[in-house]
Every structure is written in structure tokens, then in C-alpha cells.
Scaffold this active site. Structure first.
Site, PDB file in Angstrom:
ATOM      1  N   HIS A 221       0.839  -1.202   0.000  1.00  0.00           N
ATOM      2  CA  HIS A 221       0.000   0.000   0.000  1.00  0.00           C
ATOM      3  C   HIS A 221       0.881   1.263   0.000  1.00  0.00           C
ATOM      4  O   HIS A 221       0.846   2.036   0.973  1.00  0.00           O
ATOM      5  CB  HIS A 221      -0.902  -0.010   1.241  1.00  0.00           C
ATOM      6  N   PHE A 222       1.682   1.553  -0.968  1.00  0.00           N
ATOM      7  CA  PHE A 222       1.773   0.833  -2.222  1.00  0.00           C
ATOM      8  C   PHE A 222       3.238   0.520  -2.460  1.00  0.00           C
ATOM      9  O   PHE A 222       4.085   1.175  -1.878  1.00  0.00           O
ATOM     10  CB  PHE A 222       1.210   1.690  -3.357  1.00  0.00           C
TER      11      PHE A 222
END
Lengths: 146, 122
Positions: B36-37
Site C-alpha cells: 500500500h503501495f
């Protein structure tokens, strides 16, 4: 129900335990129906239970997948990041959700003025509503992800 | 506790209203960043709620169930290494608490947590 034949990696930038969506079942320009699952290994899981507020992330990912799918014809570049900017109201029937269990997720567009959008989301377990929420998202590039 | 240390609690006033706050650092190794991410880690929005819930649990370990979130706004993403404060507005017996997360002076998020029943700080 048939599954939308697009790999989730092409719809969402999330990977690993952060990707809660497992399949998109149906999608059009105003709503998406999807299936999600919170893995026991998710970092916010405690004592084998997921906090119900993780359903907000599920709804945001469903909205993100929908935005990617609806713009694929114009922009096939794949998922890009957006932001969850507001949770107007969320209601939890209980404060936890089971892990490693399929959850049904729907997101309906309530309003859209690109790059902003408002979605009504609903997360159900075995057909019983567990979480509802109204979310606002901002699409910074192509689609939205929290 | 994942994000907060009990010993970091401070009693303050925000706009004349008593509040309890904790300093915390968003660990670069926090597993919430995983996926994330991959190329640009950002703490998920739900982790802001987790931080506020930790603060409420420190105020009262017997917290009633969380039944809702209202008017939660995310103004600034939290990134690895960010130095932050979370403040919980207290005062009176109530079934909801306001929270605000500040990062280097900027509001990162603020909202209201709604619980199944009233509770008081301990």
C-alpha cells in the site's frame, strides 16, 4: 454469478494483504458488486478478528476497481492511485468482521464531479448487512484507491 | 499497542476543550505499508481510525463496541517516518469521541468515533 474477467492486479494498485478485494462480480458505470476477504495476516487484525472499520477499505477498493473498469476503454494504462478523502457516515452492526471469509461488497455512485466522487457502500456477510458507509474519493490520476 | 505508547500520553486543551494526546512516529517498517503501495508507501486511511481507537483504548480498556464513524476527513497522507500526534477530545460522559491526527503541524485527519454506549476516561 459470473466474474468480471479482468485480473485484479489490473484494477487495483494494492498488493499482498493490502488487497482486500478478491473478485469483481458485476460492474457498470454506476455500481460495482464485488467479493472481498480480510486475511488473518492483515496487519490490523487482532486476536483473529478484523475491525469492522476495515470494511471502509473494502468499499474504497470496490470503488477504485469500478473507476478503473469504467475508464479502461479510454485509458488502458491500468490502476493508478487516488485517495479516500472523507467518510461521511459509517455504521457497523458489530465491531468485528471474520477473517478469511468471503464478504460481499457493493458500491453505488451517489454523485460524481471528476475527480471527486461520492459512493454508498455496503458490506454483507452471508447476505446479512454488516457495514454501510458513504465515502468520498479523489481520483488523482486514473482510478481511486485508499 | 501498535502505534502508541501509553507513557506518551499528555493532557491538553484544544479550543478550551480538554483532550488527551499521544505523540507517535509512523514506523518505516510498519506492515500497513506493505502492498500500500509498493513504489510509494502511504498509510491506509483505515489505519488513522486504528490509531484513534488505540488512543481510546488507552483511555478506557473497557471501551464499548465501535458502532460508527462520522464526518471523517483525510487531509494529508501519513508517510513512513512521519512524526504525529493524535488527540482525543474528552470531557463529559458520552458515547462518541472526536479525534484529530496532526503531522508536523498539519491536520492529517479528523473525525468522530461513535461507540455503543457512554464511557469515561480512566
Amino acid at each position: 454469478m459470473s466474474r468480471v474477467p479482468v485480473p485484479l492486479r489490473e484494477l487495483l494498485p494494492h498488493t499482498g494483504t493490502a488487497r482486500l478485494l478478491t473478485a469483481v462480480v458485476r460492474c457498470d458505470e454506476t455500481s460495482v458488486t464485488a467479493v472481498g476477504e480480510i486475511l488473518a495476516a492483515h496487519p490490523l487484525v487482532r486476536h483473529g478478528q478484523a475491525p469492522a472499520f476495515l470494511a471502509i477499505e473494502l468499499g474504497a477498493q470496490a470503488a477504485a476497481a469500478m473507476e478503473t473498469m469504467t475508464r479502461r476503454a479510454e485509458d488502458p494504462s491500468g490502476p493508478a492511485r487516488g485517495r479516500l478523502v472523507r467518510v461521511r457516515a459509517a455504521r457497523f452492526v458489530s465491531d468485528t468482521l471474520p477473517v478469511n471469509t468471503p464478504l460481499d461488497v457493493t458500491a453505488h455512485v451517489m454523485a460524481m464531479a471528476s475527480p471527486l466522487a461520492v459512493y454508498r457502500i455496503r458490506v454483507c456477510l452471508d447476505g446479512v448487512e454488516r457495514v454501510t458507509a458513504t465515502l468520498s474519493t479523489y481520483a488523482a490520476g486514473p482510478p481511486v484507491a485508499s | 499497542m501498535r502505534f502508541l505508547q501509553p507513557s506518551d500520553r499528555k493532557s491538553t486543551f484544544i479550543a478550551g476543550v480538554p483532550s488527551e494526546s499521544w505523540h507517535f512516529t509512523v514506523a518505516t517498517s510498519d506492515p500497513c505499508f506493505s502492498g500500500h503501495f509498493e513504489d510509494d508507501p502511504v498509510l491506509p486511511g483505515v489505519a488513522h481510525i486504528a490509531v484513534a481507537m488505540e488512543a481510546c483504548t488507552l483511555l478506557n480498556p473497557g471501551l464499548p463496541a465501535l458502532v460508527g464513524v462520522e464526518d471523517l476527513r483525510f487531509m494529508r497522507p501519513l508517510l513512513p517516518g512521519d512524526e504525529c500526534h493524535v488527540a482525543i477530545t474528552t470531557g463529559g460522559e458520552s458515547s462518541s469521541r472526536r479525534f484529530e491526527i496532526l503531522c508536523q503541524g498539519d491536520a492529517a485527519s479528523r473525525g468522530v468515533l461513535v461507540f455503543a454506549g457512554p464511557w469515561t476516561d480512566r
